[in-house]
Design an enzyme around this catalytic site. Structure first.
Site, PDB file in Angstrom:
ATOM      1  N   ARG A   1       0.856  -1.202   0.128  1.00 15.70           N
ATOM      2  CA  ARG A   1       0.011   0.021  -0.102  1.00 15.70           C
ATOM      3  C   ARG A   1       0.932   1.224  -0.045  1.00 15.70           C
ATOM      4  NH1 ARG A   1      -1.883   1.055   4.159  1.00 15.70           N
ATOM      5  NH2 ARG A   1      -0.536  -0.404   5.473  1.00 15.70           N
TER       6      ARG A   1
ATOM      7  N   HIS B   1      -9.687  -5.255  12.928  1.00 11.16           N
ATOM      8  CA  HIS B   1      -8.607  -6.003  12.311  1.00 11.16           C
ATOM      9  C   HIS B   1      -7.980  -7.079  13.088  1.00 11.16           C
ATOM     10  CE1 HIS B   1      -4.666  -5.347  10.116  1.00 11.16           C
ATOM     11  NE2 HIS B   1      -5.367  -5.827   9.188  1.00 11.16           N
TER      12      HIS B   1
END
Length: 573
Positions: free
Chosen positions: A87, A253
Site C-alpha cells: 500500500r 482488524h
C-alpha cells in the site's frame, strides 16, 4: 471486441450484455454501460462490460490479455504489480468538506489526510474520461459484511481481468438472485484507474502522482497510479471502520474462529510477525476469517470478506499447510512472487521482488472454514505480540480496562537489522492493531470494545509469541508449540478456571500471570523474570519497555476522549 474464438462461449454468455445479446448480437454501447450500472457515474463508452466473470472465465481473460504468467503451483496465475508491491499510505486522502458528517467524525491527521472536494472531482472526472476512452472494462458487484444488517453493496470498475479476479476473491460474491437484481444501486463505487497518474499532484497539494481518494458523502473513491491489489481491499476496510461505528457495531482488524460445533468463538488481534495467521488456522477449529471482522451487539461476530490475502514469504507446506493447499487454480491469484520464466516454478523464499509477496483466494479454499462466515459472541479476545525485548510473559490475563489499553496500544516489536552488529529490538505500536485503516479516533473503537466485553462477558488475554530468557540476540523465540498450548489453555477454559491465588500480578504492567497451567509444559517460562539469568537486567528492560508504552499512549489522551492510560504500565516515581 471479445470473440467466441478468443475467450470461449461461456465468457460471451456471462459478459454483461443486453438480454437480446444472448442470440449473439453485438453489444450496444449505451445498453452495456447502462445495464451494468456504470452509466450512472458517467461511464458510457465501453462497448463491452465484463461483469462478475467466473474464475474459469477470468483465467481465460488473464491469459488472453497477457496480464501475468501461469505457475507450476497447481497452475495458479501470478501477476506483477510493478513498483508498488504494498500500500501507499501517504497517498490516501478523504474529502473534507465543512458541514458534512464525515468532516465532523473522521480522525484527521497523517492516516486520514484531508482533500478538497474540487480536487476529488477533478481526479474522478479524469478517471471516468479514461474509461470513456476504452472499448471494454471489468465491473464487479459484490458485498462487504457477512451479517445482513451491516452488509454493504460495493462496485468496482477495473481495466484488467486480474483486478476483478482479486476483488472476486476478497469480497463476498453475490448469489444468482442478488446478481440479477440490478435495481439496487451500490452503497459505494470504486473507480480504479491505476493506469493513470496525477500529473498535477503538487498543484493539488498531494504527496505524489499516486492517489487513493475517498468521498464518503458521494459514496465514491478513485485509485490512480498504483496497481497493488491490496489498495482495493483496504480502501473498503477503511470505509467499514467509518460506517459501522456510526451504527454501534465494532469493526476489527483481527482473525476469528469457532470450534467444530460452531461455538466458542475467539478473536485474534496481532500485527505482522506475531503469528496471527498461523495461530488462527487451527485444524481443530473452523475459520470465520483471517483479517477483517465486525462485532454486532446482537448478531455476534462476522467476516467482512469472502476470501483471504496471505503473505507468501518463505511459504512451506510443513509450516502453513492451509495456505499452501489453498493455492490452487483457477481461483487463487499470486502477486509479486518470484517465478522461473522457463519452468513456472515459484520460489517463495526469493524476496528479490519484495518481502510482501501475496496470494489471494476465496475462503472456501480453506477446508475447515465456517460456511456462514459468522459466529456468536466471542468468549475470548486474544492480543498477540512478538515482544523482542523478552519482557512480556507467554500468556497473561487482562482486566477489561487493561484490554482496552492494550487494544489502543497495539504493540509488537521488530528486530533491527544486523548491519554493524546492531541487534536492538524496535518497538512498534499500531492503534487497535490497524492504525493505518482507522477513520475515527482509536478511543471510539475502544469504547465499543468495552461495551461488547461488558455486555457479553468475554475474557481478554495478552499472548507473547516473541522472546523469553533475554531480548533478541540473547533469549530464545517462543516455540510455536508452546504458544499453541497457551492458546489451547485459553480456548478450553483452563486459564479462566484458575483461582486468584494461581496468578502473579506483574508489579509494573499490572496484568495477571498464571504460575502454572494444566496442559502447558513446565519448561515454558510463564513468569518471564524467572527465565532471565540477570534479574536486574530484566527489571531494567521491563522499565524501558514500560516507558515506551507510556510515551506512545500520550497522544491518545488529548481532546474529548476517555483516558485509558491509568490501565497501562505504572512506574514508581
Amino acid at each position: 471486441q471479445p470473440s467466441a474464438t478468443m475467450f470461449g462461449r461461456n465468457v460471451l454468455r456471462s459478459t454483461f450484455r443486453p438480454a437480446y445479446a444472448r442470440a449473439g448480437m453485438a453489444t450496444i454501447t449505451q445498453d452495456a454501460c447502462k445495464a451494468s450500472g456504470i452509466s450512472a457515474i458517467g461511464i458510457t463508452n465501453p462497448t463491452t462490460v465484463h461483469k462478475n466473470l467466473t474464475y474459469e472465465e477470468l483465467r481465460k481473460h488473464e491469459e488472453a490479455n497477457k496480464e501475468g504468467v501461469v505457475t507450476s503451483h497447481k497452475g495458479c496465475f501470478m501477476v506483477d504489480t510493478g513498483i508498488f508491491t504494498g500500500r501507499s499510505p501517504k497517498d490516501k486522502f478523504i474529502v473534507k468538506k465543512e458541514g458534512t458528517q464525515s468532516s465532523e467524525n473522521v480522525w484527521w491527521g497523517n492516516v486520514n489526510q484531508p482533500m478538497k472536494a474540487e480536487v476529488f472531482d477533478e481526479l474522478m472526472d479524469e478517471a471516468i474520461a479514461h474509461y470513456n476512452s476504452q472499448d471494454k472494462c471489468y465491473v464487479f458487484d459484490g458485498f462487504v459484511g457477512a451479517a445482513p444488517g451491516s452488509r454493504r453493496k460495493i462496485r468496482f470498475v477495473h481495466d484488467l481481468a486480474w483486478q476483478q479476479h482479486f476483488v472476486t476473491n476478497m469480497f463476498i460474491r453475490p448469489s444468482e438472485a442478488e446478481y440479477n437484481d440490478v435495481s439496487i444501486p451500490p452503497d459505494f463505487t470504486v473507480v480504479n484507474a491505476c493506469a493513470l497518474t496525477n500529473k498535477k499532484w503538487q498543484e493539488h497539494g498531494l504527496n505524489s502522482e499516486v492517489c487513493v481518494a475517498i468521498d464518503v458523502e458521494k459514496k465514491m473513491a478513485v485509485i490512480m497510479g498504483t496497481w497493488y491489489g491490496g489498495e482495493n481491499k483496504k480502501l473498503i476496510f477503511s470505509l467499514m471502520n467509518y460506517w459501522l461505528p456510526m451504527e454501534g457495531t465494532l469493526p476489527m482488524h483481527c482473525s476469528a474462529s469457532v470450534d467444530m460445533k460452531g461455538e466458542n468463538a475467539a478473536l485474534f488481534f496481532g500485527l505482522s510477525g506475531t503469528g496471527k495467521t498461523t495461530l488462527s488456522a487451527d485444524p481443530n477449529r473452523q475459520l470465520i476469517g483471517d483479517d477483517e471482522h465486525g462485532w454486532h451487539d446482537t448478531d455476534g461476530i462476522f467476516n467482512f470478506e469472502g476470501g483471504c490475502y496471505a503473505k507468501t514469504i518463505d511459504l512451506k507446506i510443513e509450516n502453513e499447510p492451509d495456505i499452501w493447499n489453498a493455492i490452487k487454480a483457477p481461483a487463487a491469484l499470486l502477486e509479486n512472487v518470484c517465478v522461473d520464466p522457463k519452468t513456472g516454478d515459484v520460489d517463495y523464499s526469493n524476496t528479490t521482488k519484495t518481502q510482501n509477496g501475496r496470494v489471494s483466494y476465496p475462503i472456501f479454499h480453506i477446508d475447515n472454514h465456517e460456511p456462514t462466515s459468522r459466529g456468536g459472541h466471542p468468549k475470548n479476545v486474544i492480543f498477540l505480540t512478538a515482544d523482542a525485548f523478552g519482557v512480556l510473559p507467554p500468556v497473561s490475563k487482562l482486566s477489561t480496562e487493561q484490554a482496552l489499553y492494550h487494544f489502543i496500544t497495539g504493540y509488537t516489536a521488530k528486530v533491527a537489522g544486523t548491519e554493524r552488529g546492531v541487534t536492538e529490538p524496535e518497538a512498534t505500536f499500531s492503534a487497535c492493531f490497524g492504525a493505518a485503516f482507522l477513520t475515527m479516533h482509536p478511543t471510539k473503537y475502544a469504547d465499543l470494545l468495552r461495551q461488547r466485553l461488558d455486555t457479553h462477558g468475554a475474557s481478554a488475554y495478552l499472548v507473547n509469541t516473541g522472546w523469553a530468557g533475554g531480548a533478541y540476540g540473547v533469549g530464545k523465540r517462543m516455540a510455536i508449540g508452546a504458544t499453541r498450548s497457551c492458546i489451547t489453555a485459553i480456548l478450553d477454559g483452563s486459564i479462566d478456571s484458575l483461582s486468584e491465588s494461581d496468578f502473579e500480578k506483574d508489579p509494573i504492567f499490572g496484568f495477571s500471570v498464571p504460575k502454572a497451567v494444566p496442559g502447558i509444559d513446565a519448561s515454558v517460562p510463564l513468569i518471564p523474570r524467572d527465565a532471565w539469568t540477570d534479574k536486574d537486567a530484566y527489571d531494567a528492560q521491563r522499565e524501558k519497555l514500560a516507558l515506551m508504552f507510556q510515551d506512545n499512549f500520550k497522544k491518545y489522551t488529548v481532546g474529548d476522549v476517555i483516558d485509558y492510560s491509568a490501565f497501562g504500565p505504572s512506574l514508581k516515581k
